[in-house]
Motif scaffolding. Structure first.
Motif, PDB file in Angstrom:
ATOM      1  N   ALA A 158      15.510 -15.053 -26.678  1.00  0.00           N
ATOM      2  CA  ALA A 158      16.960 -14.517 -27.055  1.00  0.00           C
ATOM      3  C   ALA A 158      16.983 -13.657 -28.157  1.00  0.00           C
ATOM      4  CB  ALA A 158      17.554 -15.835 -27.040  1.00  0.00           C
ATOM      5  N   ALA A 159      16.035 -13.534 -28.974  1.00  0.00           N
ATOM      6  CA  ALA A 159      15.821 -12.560 -30.222  1.00  0.00           C
ATOM      7  C   ALA A 159      15.565 -11.118 -29.612  1.00  0.00           C
ATOM      8  CB  ALA A 159      14.801 -13.145 -31.136  1.00  0.00           C
ATOM      9  N   LEU A 160      15.309 -10.802 -28.445  1.00  0.00           N
ATOM     10  CA  LEU A 160      15.124  -9.481 -28.118  1.00  0.00           C
ATOM     11  C   LEU A 160      16.358  -8.792 -27.898  1.00  0.00           C
ATOM     12  CD1 LEU A 160      12.256 -10.067 -25.548  1.00  0.00           C
ATOM     13  CD2 LEU A 160      12.130  -9.052 -27.889  1.00  0.00           C
ATOM     14  N   SER A 161      16.339  -7.581 -27.758  1.00  0.00           N
ATOM     15  CA  SER A 161      17.535  -6.485 -27.532  1.00  0.00           C
ATOM     16  C   SER A 161      18.453  -7.166 -26.508  1.00  0.00           C
ATOM     17  CB  SER A 161      17.101  -5.093 -27.239  1.00  0.00           C
ATOM     18  OG  SER A 161      18.200  -4.576 -26.719  1.00  0.00           O
ATOM     19  N   SER A 162      19.777  -7.117 -26.558  1.00  0.00           N
ATOM     20  CA  SER A 162      20.451  -7.494 -25.592  1.00  0.00           C
ATOM     21  C   SER A 162      20.507  -6.653 -24.303  1.00  0.00           C
ATOM     22  CB  SER A 162      22.066  -7.297 -26.124  1.00  0.00           C
ATOM     23  OG  SER A 162      22.550  -6.167 -26.657  1.00  0.00           O
ATOM     24  N   GLY A 163      19.881  -5.337 -24.637  1.00  0.00           N
ATOM     25  CA  GLY A 163      19.943  -4.529 -23.397  1.00  0.00           C
ATOM     26  C   GLY A 163      18.938  -4.730 -22.415  1.00  0.00           C
ATOM     27  N   PHE A 164      17.728  -5.784 -22.625  1.00  0.00           N
ATOM     28  CA  PHE A 164      16.951  -6.168 -21.701  1.00  0.00           C
ATOM     29  C   PHE A 164      17.463  -7.216 -20.910  1.00  0.00           C
ATOM     30  CE2 PHE A 164      12.752  -5.100 -24.052  1.00  0.00           C
ATOM     31  CZ  PHE A 164      13.125  -3.764 -24.471  1.00  0.00           C
ATOM     32  N   ARG A 165      17.446  -7.013 -19.567  1.00  0.00           N
ATOM     33  CA  ARG A 165      17.675  -7.789 -18.360  1.00  0.00           C
ATOM     34  C   ARG A 165      16.587  -7.981 -17.389  1.00  0.00           C
ATOM     35  NH1 ARG A 165      22.849  -9.110 -15.737  1.00  0.00           N
ATOM     36  NH2 ARG A 165      22.716  -9.497 -13.665  1.00  0.00           N
ATOM     37  N   TYR A 166      16.301  -9.177 -17.260  1.00  0.00           N
ATOM     38  CA  TYR A 166      15.206  -9.598 -16.469  1.00  0.00           C
ATOM     39  C   TYR A 166      15.713 -10.146 -14.787  1.00  0.00           C
ATOM     40  CZ  TYR A 166      12.756  -9.035 -20.662  1.00  0.00           C
ATOM     41  OH  TYR A 166      12.264  -8.677 -21.796  1.00  0.00           O
ATOM     42  N   GLY A 167      15.139  -9.650 -13.610  1.00  0.00           N
ATOM     43  CA  GLY A 167      15.386 -10.428 -12.558  1.00  0.00           C
ATOM     44  C   GLY A 167      15.041  -9.813 -11.469  1.00  0.00           C
ATOM     45  N   PRO A 168      15.277 -10.122 -10.301  1.00  0.00           N
ATOM     46  CA  PRO A 168      14.879  -9.465  -9.094  1.00  0.00           C
ATOM     47  C   PRO A 168      14.818  -7.980  -9.137  1.00  0.00           C
ATOM     48  CG  PRO A 168      16.578 -11.282  -8.621  1.00  0.00           C
ATOM     49  CD  PRO A 168      16.624 -11.211  -9.911  1.00  0.00           C
ATOM     50  N   ALA A 169      13.955  -7.477  -8.465  1.00  0.00           N
ATOM     51  CA  ALA A 169      13.821  -5.951  -8.431  1.00  0.00           C
ATOM     52  C   ALA A 169      15.068  -5.256  -8.019  1.00  0.00           C
ATOM     53  CB  ALA A 169      12.738  -5.371  -7.614  1.00  0.00           C
ATOM     54  N   PRO A 170      15.474  -4.096  -8.144  1.00  0.00           N
ATOM     55  CA  PRO A 170      16.783  -3.404  -7.869  1.00  0.00           C
ATOM     56  C   PRO A 170      16.278  -2.871  -6.441  1.00  0.00           C
ATOM     57  CG  PRO A 170      16.006  -2.227  -9.857  1.00  0.00           C
ATOM     58  CD  PRO A 170      14.777  -3.411  -9.487  1.00  0.00           C
ATOM     59  N   SER A 171      17.409  -2.333  -5.663  1.00  0.00           N
ATOM     60  CA  SER A 171      16.994  -1.993  -4.423  1.00  0.00           C
ATOM     61  C   SER A 171      16.873  -0.445  -4.592  1.00  0.00           C
ATOM     62  CB  SER A 171      18.621  -1.957  -3.583  1.00  0.00           C
ATOM     63  OG  SER A 171      19.575  -1.457  -4.402  1.00  0.00           O
ATOM     64  N   GLY A 172      16.170   0.156  -3.489  1.00  0.00           N
ATOM     65  CA  GLY A 172      15.798   1.482  -3.624  1.00  0.00           C
ATOM     66  C   GLY A 172      14.489   1.707  -4.266  1.00  0.00           C
ATOM     67  N   GLU A 253      13.002   6.134 -16.388  1.00  0.00           N
ATOM     68  CA  GLU A 253      12.228   5.650 -15.513  1.00  0.00           C
ATOM     69  C   GLU A 253      11.878   4.067 -15.587  1.00  0.00           C
ATOM     70  OE1 GLU A 253       9.078   8.324 -13.845  1.00  0.00           O
ATOM     71  OE2 GLU A 253      10.111   9.803 -15.101  1.00  0.00           O
ATOM     72  N   VAL A 254      11.879   3.320 -14.652  1.00  0.00           N
ATOM     73  CA  VAL A 254      11.506   1.961 -14.679  1.00  0.00           C
ATOM     74  C   VAL A 254      10.647   1.683 -13.662  1.00  0.00           C
ATOM     75  CG1 VAL A 254      12.435  -0.597 -14.880  1.00  0.00           C
ATOM     76  CG2 VAL A 254      13.882   1.119 -15.834  1.00  0.00           C
ATOM     77  N   LEU A 255       9.313   1.228 -14.126  1.00  0.00           N
ATOM     78  CA  LEU A 255       8.127   1.129 -13.093  1.00  0.00           C
ATOM     79  C   LEU A 255       7.989  -0.520 -12.884  1.00  0.00           C
ATOM     80  CD1 LEU A 255       5.871   3.744 -14.375  1.00  0.00           C
ATOM     81  CD2 LEU A 255       7.525   3.863 -12.713  1.00  0.00           C
ATOM     82  N   ARG A 256       7.986  -1.092 -11.772  1.00  0.00           N
ATOM     83  CA  ARG A 256       7.789  -2.452 -11.547  1.00  0.00           C
ATOM     84  C   ARG A 256       7.620  -2.572 -10.023  1.00  0.00           C
ATOM     85  NH1 ARG A 256      12.935  -6.565 -11.667  1.00  0.00           N
ATOM     86  NH2 ARG A 256      11.105  -7.589 -10.631  1.00  0.00           N
ATOM     87  N   GLY A 257       6.814  -3.718  -9.707  1.00  0.00           N
ATOM     88  CA  GLY A 257       6.314  -3.876  -8.475  1.00  0.00           C
ATOM     89  C   GLY A 257       5.704  -2.719  -7.720  1.00  0.00           C
ATOM     90  N   GLY A 258       5.110  -1.699  -8.248  1.00  0.00           N
ATOM     91  CA  GLY A 258       4.522  -0.544  -7.445  1.00  0.00           C
ATOM     92  C   GLY A 258       5.653   0.352  -7.072  1.00  0.00           C
ATOM     93  N   ARG A 259       6.837   0.272  -7.867  1.00  0.00           N
ATOM     94  CA  ARG A 259       7.853   1.182  -7.502  1.00  0.00           C
ATOM     95  C   ARG A 259       8.331   1.813  -8.803  1.00  0.00           C
ATOM     96  NH1 ARG A 259       8.887   0.802  -2.116  1.00  0.00           N
ATOM     97  NH2 ARG A 259      10.888   2.222  -2.262  1.00  0.00           N
ATOM     98  N   GLY A 281      25.725   2.213 -11.449  1.00  0.00           N
ATOM     99  CA  GLY A 281      26.210   1.591 -12.599  1.00  0.00           C
ATOM    100  C   GLY A 281      25.549   0.137 -12.551  1.00  0.00           C
ATOM    101  N   ALA A 282      24.990  -0.270 -11.743  1.00  0.00           N
ATOM    102  CA  ALA A 282      24.178  -1.717 -12.081  1.00  0.00           C
ATOM    103  C   ALA A 282      23.072  -1.710 -12.837  1.00  0.00           C
ATOM    104  CB  ALA A 282      23.753  -2.044 -10.515  1.00  0.00           C
ATOM    105  N   ARG A 283      23.107  -2.864 -13.393  1.00  0.00           N
ATOM    106  CA  ARG A 283      21.981  -3.026 -14.370  1.00  0.00           C
ATOM    107  C   ARG A 283      20.675  -2.811 -13.606  1.00  0.00           C
ATOM    108  NH1 ARG A 283      23.838  -5.046 -19.420  1.00  0.00           N
ATOM    109  NH2 ARG A 283      21.711  -4.911 -20.145  1.00  0.00           N
ATOM    110  N   VAL A 284      19.223  -2.352 -14.364  1.00  0.00           N
ATOM    111  CA  VAL A 284      18.074  -2.355 -13.723  1.00  0.00           C
ATOM    112  C   VAL A 284      17.483  -3.391 -14.356  1.00  0.00           C
ATOM    113  CG1 VAL A 284      16.121  -0.956 -13.460  1.00  0.00           C
ATOM    114  CG2 VAL A 284      18.340   0.129 -13.316  1.00  0.00           C
ATOM    115  N   ASN A 285      17.148  -4.561 -13.513  1.00  0.00           N
ATOM    116  CA  ASN A 285      16.342  -5.501 -13.980  1.00  0.00           C
ATOM    117  C   ASN A 285      14.975  -5.106 -14.330  1.00  0.00           C
ATOM    118  OD1 ASN A 285      18.606  -7.220 -13.655  1.00  0.00           O
ATOM    119  ND2 ASN A 285      18.138  -7.899 -11.617  1.00  0.00           N
TER     120      ASN A 285
END
Length: 300
Positions: A158-172, A253-259, A281-285
């Motif tokens: 919780a002490a990290l930046s409020s901009g970081f969001r963790y969750g399922p991979a985005p579409s595309g 560019e956000v790299l995760r899961g080989g994409r 406009g969706a947040r990138v997890n």
């Protein structure tokens, strides 16, 4: 999520089982620890790098690179080698609530700015008992830190930046198995490993490993395109110190899961976290686990 997490492994958490994605709140729950880490070949392998929640990579004098490792979930026994701070570090750290900055000095004219910054500055001058010199490397690449002597407890993610969001991979996204970011005299390479479920890190053409030889594997890599300009400061050789602007907006560019996922980063003010959004406009997890943010020069 305040429990300590095991270092050096892939960590799964909120969002991976269908629950709502985890987003760090804007209010921190205590001081986190940021450590400036040496990154020339003579300093490698670094100690404690794999235990960080976030690793920032920035360009310094002569086109070389330096790292800032941020610890909020767990503290390793030792971190290092520890090196000097830069002016742009102060802007980067404003997004956290009075963080503790461990560093080994700075350009003389920069020291008053560090003292006035809203952080707890802890160099060997202020906390000699927290540092020691190793016999395994030559100076100045042999200064190490015992983090627990500066920060007895960790505040949690919780002490990290409020901009970081963790969750399922985005579409595309597009398939991506390798990505290299180049500085004038340094480079970072990330290679996707399905077996390790993460990105294998290499620096300057050499695999990044822990002192016991394990490859450093990260869950998410962010290539953040920023303005890198000359600062008011120079090193002892008279070489200008670059300033990395982390307030504003630009491409990422956000790299995760080989994409790879195209994104826009936005940080309107220094006290804001950095938000990453897709074209709609969706947040990138981010994938849960260690994040590397590599600051790359935006095309002029």
């Amino acid at each position: 999520m305040t429990a300590a997490l095991t270092a050096g492994c892939t960590r799964h958490g909120p969002g991976d089982d269908g629950r709502a994605p985890y987003e760090t709140p804007s209010a921190a729950s205590g001081s986190l620890l940021a450590v400036k880490i040496d990154n020339v070949p003579a300093a490698r392998p670094q100690t404690g790098l794999d235990a960080a929640d976030v690793v920032y990579a920035e360009q310094v004098e002569g086109g070389l690179s330096r790292l800032m490792a941020v610890y909020a979930s767990t503290l390793p026994k030792t971190v290092g080698p520890v090196r000097s701070a830069r002016e742009s570090d102060l802007e980067l750290l404003r997004q956290f609530d009075e963080p503790t900055l461990a560093y080994s000095g700075a350009q003389q004219k920069l020291l008053p700015l560090i003292r006035r910054a809203p952080l707890r500055a802890e160099s060997p001058d202020e906390a000699a008992g927290a540092y020691y010199r190793s016999t395994g490397k030559a100076a100045p690449h042999n200064l190490y830190l015992h983090p627990a002597r500066l920060l007895p407890t960790v505040p949690g993610r919780a002490a990290l930046s409020s901009g970081f969001r963790y969750g399922p991979a985005p579409s595309g996204g597009t398939p991506e198995t390798a990505r290299t970011v180049r500085y004038p005299s340094a480079r970072f390479a990330f290679t996707w490993s399905a077996q390790r479920d993460g990105w294998l890190v290499s620096m300057d053409g050499t695999p990044t490993v822990t002192p016991d030889g394990r490859r450093v594997v990260v869950a998410t890599v962010v290539v953040q395109y920023v303005k890198i300009r000359p600062s008011r400061y120079h090193d002892v050789l008279g070489t200008n110190t670059p300033y990395t602007e982390t307030v504003g907006s630009g491409r990422a560019e956000v790299l995760r899961g080989g994409r790879s996922y195209d994104a826009t980063w936005s940080r309107p003010a220094a006290t804001d976290g950095t938000a990453f959004t897709a074209a709609d406009g969706a947040r990138v997890n981010f994938a849960d686990g260690q994040v590397w943010v590599v600051f790359a020069g935006a095309p002029s």
